[in-house]
Write a protein that holds these residues in place. Sequence first.
Motif, short mmCIF file in Angstrom:
data_model
loop_
_atom_site.label_atom_id
_atom_site.label_comp_id
_atom_site.label_asym_id
_atom_site.label_seq_id
_atom_site.Cartn_x
_atom_site.Cartn_y
_atom_site.Cartn_z
N GLU A 1 6.41 39.51 -14.18
CA GLU A 1 5.42 40.10 -13.28
C GLU A 1 4.24 40.65 -14.07
OE1 GLU A 1 6.07 39.79 -10.08
OE2 GLU A 1 8.02 38.91 -10.62
N GLY A 2 3.10 40.60 -13.47
CA GLY A 2 1.93 41.29 -14.01
C GLY A 2 1.36 40.72 -15.29
N GLU B 1 -1.00 38.53 -15.40
CA GLU B 1 -2.41 38.17 -15.25
C GLU B 1 -3.28 39.16 -16.03
OE1 GLU B 1 -0.63 39.51 -12.69
OE2 GLU B 1 0.45 37.65 -12.32
N GLU B 2 -2.78 40.39 -16.06
CA GLU B 2 -3.57 41.46 -16.68
C GLU B 2 -3.86 41.24 -18.16
OE1 GLU B 2 -1.05 44.73 -16.01
OE2 GLU B 2 -0.83 44.28 -13.87
N ILE B 3 -3.03 40.48 -18.82
CA ILE B 3 -3.21 40.43 -20.27
C ILE B 3 -4.50 39.71 -20.66
CG2 ILE B 3 -0.70 40.45 -20.47
CD1 ILE B 3 -0.82 37.83 -21.91
N ASP B 4 -4.97 38.81 -19.82
CA ASP B 4 -6.26 38.19 -20.13
C ASP B 4 -7.39 39.23 -20.05
OD1 ASP B 4 -5.04 35.79 -20.55
OD2 ASP B 4 -5.62 34.92 -18.61
N TYR B 5 -7.27 40.14 -19.10
CA TYR B 5 -8.25 41.20 -18.99
C TYR B 5 -8.15 42.13 -20.19
CZ TYR B 5 -8.83 39.60 -14.22
OH TYR B 5 -9.07 38.82 -13.13
N ALA B 6 -6.92 42.49 -20.55
CA ALA B 6 -6.72 43.36 -21.70
C ALA B 6 -7.31 42.73 -22.96
CB ALA B 6 -5.22 43.63 -21.90
N GLU C 1 -11.20 42.92 -23.29
CA GLU C 1 -11.78 44.23 -23.60
C GLU C 1 -12.52 44.28 -24.93
OE1 GLU C 1 -10.48 47.70 -22.18
OE2 GLU C 1 -10.41 46.53 -20.31
#
Lengths: 133, 133
Positions: free
Chosen positions: A94-95, A97-102, A105
């Motif tokens: 789960e979750g 997707e966020e690592i591309d955003y992280a 940064e």
Amino acid sequence: MTARRHSRQRELIKSFLETRKDHPTADTVYRNVRNQNPRISLGTVYRNLTLLAEEGEIRRLNVGDGVDRFDGDVSPHYHFVCQKCGQVLDLQIEGMEEIDYAASENFHGRIAGHVTYFYGLCGSCADQTEDPS
Amino acid sequence: MTARRHSRQRELIKSFLETRKDHPTADTVYRNVRNQNPRISLGTVYRNLTLLAEEGEIRRLNVGDGVDRFDGDVSPHYHFVCQKCGQVLDLQIEGMEEIDYAASENFHGRIAGHVTYFYGLCGSCADQTEDPS
DNA sequence: ATAATTAATAATAATGATTCCTATTTTTAT
DNA sequence: ATAAAAATAGGAATCATTATTATTAATTAT
């Protein structure tokens, strides 16, 4: 032009992959598919696996062991490689997707995606190795 | 026994890697290190890169392009591969320890770690490709 | 220091996965 | 059915990497 034509061999390869959940290599695909078509060539298997992967009908996996593997399941999921027995298993997380955003940064450029695989001991290998304290 | 001995060649390879931030391939290491030692052999380069990676003195990278790369920086960080120019860049990301836990949630077995690389367009390739609207 | 070990090397052959080549066969449009 | 061209079979070629082995060099014992 450059229209894609149907071929028995490609269909055979694709439907074989759909029956397997173990991410076989090109050579494994070749050896199995020969049961249905003994005259198929290894080059044909490679060419079609590459073609299918490019069109997104299958996925190409590389878990760092020098051999490409193929997955008939193109739904989003991850993979786990057992360091003892070598098998490649599916993994739902789960979750992620966020690592591309992280990653974006601290990065100047455009991040389109990521490739991740996990490693460790699979269930049965972990049980065998269990510390008998 | 099986004591490890010092060798000029290994030292040369390691110190070369420390000067580079671009994750060179074995062949690139070979071609560069030959400036200092024209008689070094490619096999020696491969053997020592493998040895150093096994001992954790360098890192071996595989970004899925069929060639292994090597990184003299063993501190925890990630990598980005530009889909246009092919260069491999370092990437710092926060909070990536959690993903092993997230992966363990739905998994019977022991997860020891993960390998991840990101892909997309690097800064300069993204600028060149920019939509001129 | 010198000699005796044996890890490491150089040079090259071998391997293994994958791609390329080309004459022939299949598909598909007409 | 015929023509055009995509796809195949079979095999050669490529490329990264590993293995082999006689020789060299780093370490250890004398």
